[in-house]
Write a protein that holds these residues in place. Structure first.
Motif, mmCIF file in Angstrom:
data_model
loop_
_atom_site.group_PDB
_atom_site.id
_atom_site.type_symbol
_atom_site.label_atom_id
_atom_site.label_comp_id
_atom_site.label_asym_id
_atom_site.label_seq_id
_atom_site.Cartn_x
_atom_site.Cartn_y
_atom_site.Cartn_z
ATOM 1 N N UNK A 1 28.904 23.824 34.943
ATOM 2 C CA UNK A 1 28.397 25.181 34.782
ATOM 3 C C UNK A 1 26.904 25.173 35.098
ATOM 4 N N UNK A 2 26.397 26.324 35.528
ATOM 5 C CA UNK A 2 24.954 26.488 35.679
ATOM 6 C C UNK A 2 24.497 27.691 34.871
ATOM 7 N N UNK A 3 23.608 27.442 33.943
ATOM 8 C CA UNK A 3 23.009 28.500 33.145
ATOM 9 C C UNK A 3 21.721 28.973 33.815
ATOM 10 N N UNK A 4 21.438 30.267 33.654
ATOM 11 C CA UNK A 4 20.198 30.836 34.171
ATOM 12 C C UNK A 4 19.471 31.564 33.058
ATOM 13 N N UNK A 5 18.166 31.624 33.166
ATOM 14 C CA UNK A 5 17.341 32.337 32.197
ATOM 15 C C UNK A 5 16.255 33.077 32.957
ATOM 16 N N UNK A 6 16.339 34.391 32.950
ATOM 17 C CA UNK A 6 15.341 35.215 33.621
ATOM 18 C C UNK A 6 14.215 35.544 32.654
ATOM 19 N N UNK A 7 12.988 35.209 33.046
ATOM 20 C CA UNK A 7 11.820 35.467 32.210
ATOM 21 C C UNK A 7 11.020 36.645 32.769
ATOM 22 N N UNK A 8 10.402 37.398 31.863
ATOM 23 C CA UNK A 8 9.627 38.563 32.296
ATOM 24 C C UNK A 8 8.249 38.188 32.811
ATOM 25 N N UNK A 9 7.851 36.910 32.650
ATOM 26 C CA UNK A 9 6.574 36.437 33.141
ATOM 27 C C UNK A 9 6.571 34.926 33.210
ATOM 28 N N UNK A 10 5.456 34.353 33.629
ATOM 29 C CA UNK A 10 5.363 32.894 33.733
ATOM 30 C C UNK A 10 4.942 32.289 32.397
ATOM 31 N N UNK A 11 5.346 31.041 32.164
ATOM 32 C CA UNK A 11 4.996 30.319 30.950
ATOM 33 C C UNK A 11 4.651 28.872 31.297
#
Length: 120
Positions: free
Chosen positions: A18-28
């Motif tokens: 499986x591949x999980x994704x995480x969309x962030x609203x900005x850079x960290x």
């Protein structure tokens, strides 16, 4: 604080991927994947800092790969050779330290989670 939204969880058989994704609203500076199974501790799975340095829990090293697409502010976790013991809710987290720590106290933001279920 940055907002995080996970996706990609599901139900698979042992040995599958499986591949999980995480969309962030900005850079960290720091991002990681954590997981928690019913009755078990919340644990760090994999972390990556803004220099690309990674760190993995012993239980997933060699099977999981964490990566980022900085242009898309997206974090990924590719999980290969999944085992029933990988079954858990997986969370994306973000922090402000430029070092790939797996301890949760280094993170100040977390997404809602995505469920991964692996059957034997």
């Amino acid at each position: 604080q940055v907002q995080l939204v996970e996706s990609g969880g599901g139900s698979v058989q042992a040995g599958e991927s499986l591949r999980l994704s995480c969309a962030a609203s900005g850079s960290t500076l720091l991002m990681a994947w954590f997981r928690q199974a019913p009755g078990k501790e919340y644990e760090g799975v994999a972390a990556i800092d803004s220099d690309g340095t990674t760190n993995y829990a012993d239980s997933v090293a060699g099977r999981f790969t964490i990566s980022t697409d900085n242009a898309k502010n997206t974090l990924y976790l590719k999980m290969n050779n999944l085992k029933p013991e990988d079954t858990a809710m997986y969370y994306c987290a973000a922090g402000g330290l430029r070092a790939p720590m797996l301890a949760p106290e280094w993170y100040n933001t977390r997404g809602q989670g995505t469920q991964v279920t692996v059957s034997s």
